[in-house]
Write a protein that holds these residues in place. Structure first.
Motif, PDB file in Angstrom:
ATOM      1  N   MET A 127       0.846  -1.177   0.000  1.00 26.00           N
ATOM      2  CA  MET A 127       0.000   0.000   0.000  1.00 26.00           C
ATOM      3  C   MET A 127       0.892   1.241   0.000  1.00 26.00           C
ATOM      4  SD  MET A 127      -3.228   1.128   0.228  1.00 26.00           S
ATOM      5  CE  MET A 127      -4.191  -0.213   0.855  1.00 26.00           C
ATOM      6  N   ILE A 128       0.672   2.124  -0.944  1.00 25.11           N
ATOM      7  CA  ILE A 128       1.395   3.390  -1.042  1.00 25.11           C
ATOM      8  C   ILE A 128       0.513   4.450  -0.392  1.00 25.11           C
ATOM      9  CG2 ILE A 128       2.580   4.995  -2.579  1.00 25.11           C
ATOM     10  CD1 ILE A 128       3.574   2.012  -2.638  1.00 25.11           C
ATOM     11  N   LEU A 129       1.021   5.086   0.672  1.00 28.04           N
ATOM     12  CA  LEU A 129       0.201   5.978   1.484  1.00 28.04           C
ATOM     13  C   LEU A 129       0.740   7.401   1.430  1.00 28.04           C
ATOM     14  CD1 LEU A 129       0.061   3.515   4.464  1.00 28.04           C
ATOM     15  CD2 LEU A 129      -1.895   4.134   3.052  1.00 28.04           C
ATOM     16  N   THR A 130      -0.167   8.360   1.254  1.00 26.09           N
ATOM     17  CA  THR A 130       0.197   9.767   1.304  1.00 26.09           C
ATOM     18  C   THR A 130      -0.580  10.431   2.430  1.00 26.09           C
ATOM     19  OG1 THR A 130      -1.533  10.467  -0.224  1.00 26.09           O
ATOM     20  CG2 THR A 130       0.549   9.787  -1.190  1.00 26.09           C
ATOM     21  N   TYR A 131       0.008  11.488   2.974  1.00 22.80           N
ATOM     22  CA  TYR A 131      -0.707  12.314   3.950  1.00 22.80           C
ATOM     23  C   TYR A 131      -0.168  13.731   3.814  1.00 22.80           C
ATOM     24  CZ  TYR A 131       3.498  11.712   6.784  1.00 22.80           C
ATOM     25  OH  TYR A 131       4.804  11.695   7.216  1.00 22.80           O
ATOM     26  N   GLY A 132      -1.068  14.726   3.945  1.00 21.15           N
ATOM     27  CA  GLY A 132      -0.658  16.100   3.706  1.00 21.15           C
ATOM     28  C   GLY A 132      -0.023  16.195   2.331  1.00 21.15           C
ATOM     29  N   ASN A 133       1.182  16.789   2.275  1.00 22.59           N
ATOM     30  CA  ASN A 133       1.897  16.852   0.993  1.00 22.59           C
ATOM     31  C   ASN A 133       3.037  15.838   0.934  1.00 22.59           C
ATOM     32  OD1 ASN A 133       3.640  18.000   2.782  1.00 22.59           O
ATOM     33  ND2 ASN A 133       4.004  19.879   1.638  1.00 22.59           N
ATOM     34  N   GLN A 134       2.978  14.822   1.782  1.00 24.66           N
ATOM     35  CA  GLN A 134       4.016  13.788   1.851  1.00 24.66           C
ATOM     36  C   GLN A 134       3.640  12.644   0.911  1.00 24.66           C
ATOM     37  OE1 GLN A 134       6.700  14.560   3.963  1.00 24.66           O
ATOM     38  NE2 GLN A 134       5.512  16.441   4.115  1.00 24.66           N
ATOM     39  N   ILE A 135       4.353  12.557  -0.215  1.00 22.29           N
ATOM     40  CA  ILE A 135       4.002  11.605  -1.270  1.00 22.29           C
ATOM     41  C   ILE A 135       5.209  10.741  -1.608  1.00 22.29           C
ATOM     42  CG2 ILE A 135       3.198  11.366  -3.652  1.00 22.29           C
ATOM     43  CD1 ILE A 135       1.958  14.207  -3.310  1.00 22.29           C
ATOM     44  N   PRO A 136       5.096   9.419  -1.510  1.00 22.34           N
ATOM     45  CA  PRO A 136       6.217   8.556  -1.899  1.00 22.34           C
ATOM     46  C   PRO A 136       6.554   8.691  -3.388  1.00 22.34           C
ATOM     47  CG  PRO A 136       4.614   7.342  -0.588  1.00 22.34           C
ATOM     48  CD  PRO A 136       3.980   8.649  -0.954  1.00 22.34           C
ATOM     49  N   ARG A 137       7.852   8.579  -3.692  1.00 24.74           N
ATOM     50  CA  ARG A 137       8.337   8.596  -5.071  1.00 24.74           C
ATOM     51  C   ARG A 137       9.059   7.274  -5.301  1.00 24.74           C
ATOM     52  NH1 ARG A 137       8.952  12.775  -2.397  1.00 24.74           N
ATOM     53  NH2 ARG A 137      11.142  12.405  -1.865  1.00 24.74           N
ATOM     54  N   ILE A 138       8.488   6.469  -6.168  1.00 21.67           N
ATOM     55  CA  ILE A 138       8.997   5.113  -6.379  1.00 21.67           C
ATOM     56  C   ILE A 138       9.382   4.965  -7.843  1.00 21.67           C
ATOM     57  CG2 ILE A 138       8.408   2.654  -6.270  1.00 21.67           C
ATOM     58  CD1 ILE A 138       6.341   3.477  -4.062  1.00 21.67           C
ATOM     59  N   SER A 139      10.626   4.559  -8.083  1.00 16.77           N
ATOM     60  CA  SER A 139      11.078   4.361  -9.459  1.00 16.77           C
ATOM     61  C   SER A 139      10.181   3.355 -10.166  1.00 16.77           C
ATOM     62  CB  SER A 139      12.519   3.834  -9.454  1.00 16.77           C
ATOM     63  OG  SER A 139      12.867   3.358 -10.737  1.00 16.77           O
ATOM     64  N   PRO A 140       9.908   3.579 -11.451  1.00 20.25           N
ATOM     65  CA  PRO A 140       9.128   2.588 -12.200  1.00 20.25           C
ATOM     66  C   PRO A 140       9.838   1.243 -12.312  1.00 20.25           C
ATOM     67  CG  PRO A 140       9.817   4.418 -13.622  1.00 20.25           C
ATOM     68  CD  PRO A 140      10.207   4.782 -12.225  1.00 20.25           C
ATOM     69  N   ASP A 141      11.145   1.226 -12.056  1.00 20.01           N
ATOM     70  CA  ASP A 141      11.906  -0.023 -12.092  1.00 20.01           C
ATOM     71  C   ASP A 141      11.975  -0.707 -10.731  1.00 20.01           C
ATOM     72  OD1 ASP A 141      12.488   0.284 -14.810  1.00 20.01           O
ATOM     73  OD2 ASP A 141      14.198   1.567 -14.344  1.00 20.01           O
ATOM     74  N   ALA A 142      11.337  -0.127  -9.715  1.00 18.95           N
ATOM     75  CA  ALA A 142      11.271  -0.744  -8.385  1.00 18.95           C
ATOM     76  C   ALA A 142       9.973  -1.527  -8.276  1.00 18.95           C
ATOM     77  CB  ALA A 142      11.345   0.327  -7.304  1.00 18.95           C
ATOM     78  N   TRP A 143       9.880  -2.343  -7.228  1.00 15.88           N
ATOM     79  CA  TRP A 143       8.650  -3.100  -6.993  1.00 15.88           C
ATOM     80  C   TRP A 143       8.354  -3.106  -5.502  1.00 15.88           C
ATOM     81  CZ3 TRP A 143       7.594  -7.743  -4.317  1.00 15.88           C
ATOM     82  CH2 TRP A 143       6.302  -8.260  -4.523  1.00 15.88           C
ATOM     83  N   VAL A 144       7.090  -2.850  -5.169  1.00 20.07           N
ATOM     84  CA  VAL A 144       6.622  -2.850  -3.782  1.00 20.07           C
ATOM     85  C   VAL A 144       5.491  -3.854  -3.675  1.00 20.07           C
ATOM     86  CG1 VAL A 144       5.578  -1.484  -1.941  1.00 20.07           C
ATOM     87  CG2 VAL A 144       7.260  -0.415  -3.471  1.00 20.07           C
ATOM     88  N   ALA A 145       5.631  -4.830  -2.774  1.00 22.61           N
ATOM     89  CA  ALA A 145       4.580  -5.830  -2.570  1.00 22.61           C
ATOM     90  C   ALA A 145       3.282  -5.156  -2.137  1.00 22.61           C
ATOM     91  CB  ALA A 145       5.020  -6.847  -1.522  1.00 22.61           C
ATOM     92  N   ALA A 146       2.159  -5.722  -2.557  1.00 21.51           N
ATOM     93  CA  ALA A 146       0.856  -5.130  -2.253  1.00 21.51           C
ATOM     94  C   ALA A 146       0.586  -5.049  -0.755  1.00 21.51           C
ATOM     95  CB  ALA A 146      -0.250  -5.931  -2.936  1.00 21.51           C
ATOM     96  N   ASP A 147       1.167  -5.957   0.030  1.00 18.31           N
ATOM     97  CA  ASP A 147       0.923  -5.936   1.474  1.00 18.31           C
ATOM     98  C   ASP A 147       2.053  -5.265   2.243  1.00 18.31           C
ATOM     99  OD1 ASP A 147       2.735  -7.962   0.998  1.00 18.31           O
ATOM    100  OD2 ASP A 147       1.839  -9.361   2.412  1.00 18.31           O
ATOM    101  N   ALA A 148       2.971  -4.595   1.544  1.00 22.54           N
ATOM    102  CA  ALA A 148       3.957  -3.728   2.195  1.00 22.54           C
ATOM    103  C   ALA A 148       3.330  -2.343   2.351  1.00 22.54           C
ATOM    104  CB  ALA A 148       5.230  -3.649   1.363  1.00 22.54           C
ATOM    105  N   SER A 149       3.918  -1.501   3.212  1.00 27.24           N
ATOM    106  CA  SER A 149       3.450  -0.129   3.381  1.00 27.24           C
ATOM    107  C   SER A 149       4.601   0.823   3.105  1.00 27.24           C
ATOM    108  CB  SER A 149       2.957   0.112   4.816  1.00 27.24           C
ATOM    109  OG  SER A 149       1.886  -0.736   5.122  1.00 27.24           O
ATOM    110  N   VAL A 150       4.328   1.839   2.284  1.00 28.49           N
ATOM    111  CA  VAL A 150       5.275   2.918   2.033  1.00 28.49           C
ATOM    112  C   VAL A 150       4.504   4.208   2.280  1.00 28.49           C
ATOM    113  CG1 VAL A 150       6.772   4.035   0.355  1.00 28.49           C
ATOM    114  CG2 VAL A 150       6.517   1.538   0.323  1.00 28.49           C
TER     115      VAL A 150
END
Length: 200
Positions: free
Chosen positions: A1-24
């Motif tokens: 799960m990619i989570l944002t709050y306020g103006n805090q937004i994760p930036r993930i390279s398109p060549d990276a991979w994050v599992a659906a049940d991980a949290s960023v």
């Protein structure tokens, strides 16, 4: 799960991979080729930032955190093992952090170092490039001395002046009811996560 709050937004390279049940969550940058595996938690508190470099592997149930006072940086080609914990530390390239290892606020880990199973690099400690923390041992101080866990008095003699409550929470160690003060302040800071929104 990619989570944002306020103006805090994760930036993930398109060549990276994050599992659906991980949290960023929050101000997190993840480099190309990085892999964030199942159950991992990468959480930047408000005002804190996390940078994870190229081809870093963060294995199952690892926790990487940053606070407003202690950003976290992990260099390229690092492996962060299952159930390990890294908070507010600066980790150079090609570092191996084994299962259950912990690296604390303000610590610095040199290039090519190894922190083996359940090893600890304590807050404000500087581990030299190429150094090894054996299984269950503690690296403490600047420069770090690496001590076996049965040497508690020696560890505490180096650890106490590092002043965990003051360095991490800005609270004097002798404050009455110190845990009430710590948890009250931390509760207020973490409330900013209440407006998190996410996507898989």
């Amino acid at each position: 799960m990619i989570l944002t709050y306020g103006n805090q937004i994760p930036r993930i390279s398109p060549d990276a991979w994050v599992a659906a049940d991980a949290s960023v969550s929050g101000d997190v940058t993840i480099g190309p080729g990085a892999r964030i595996m199942h159950g991992a938690r990468i959480i930047a508190e408000s005002g804190g930032s996390i940078t994870i470099g190229r081809n870093c592997i963060v294995l199952e149930n690892a926790v990487i955190r940053a606070t407003s006072s202690h950003p976290c940086r992990i260099g390229d080609h690092c492996l962060i093992g299952p159930n390990s914990h890294v908070v507010g530390a600066d980790i150079a390239d090609e570092v191996f952090v084994a299962t259950g290892a912990s690296i604390f606020h303000g610590a610095s880990v040199g290039e090519g170092a190894e922190i083996r199973i359940n090893g600890i690099v304590h807050l404000r400690s500087r581990l030299a490039a190429g150094a090894t923390v054996p299984i269950g041992w503690v690296a403490v101080g600047d420069p770090a001395e690496i001590l076996s866990p049965d040497r508690h008095d020696e560890i505490w003699a180096k650890q106490k002046p590092l002043d965990f409550p003051q360095f991490v929470y800005g609270i004097d160690r002798n404050t009455p009811h110190i845990m009430r003060e710590i948890t009250g302040r931390l509760s207020a800071k973490l409330s900013q996560h209440g407006d998190e929104t996410g996507k898989k």
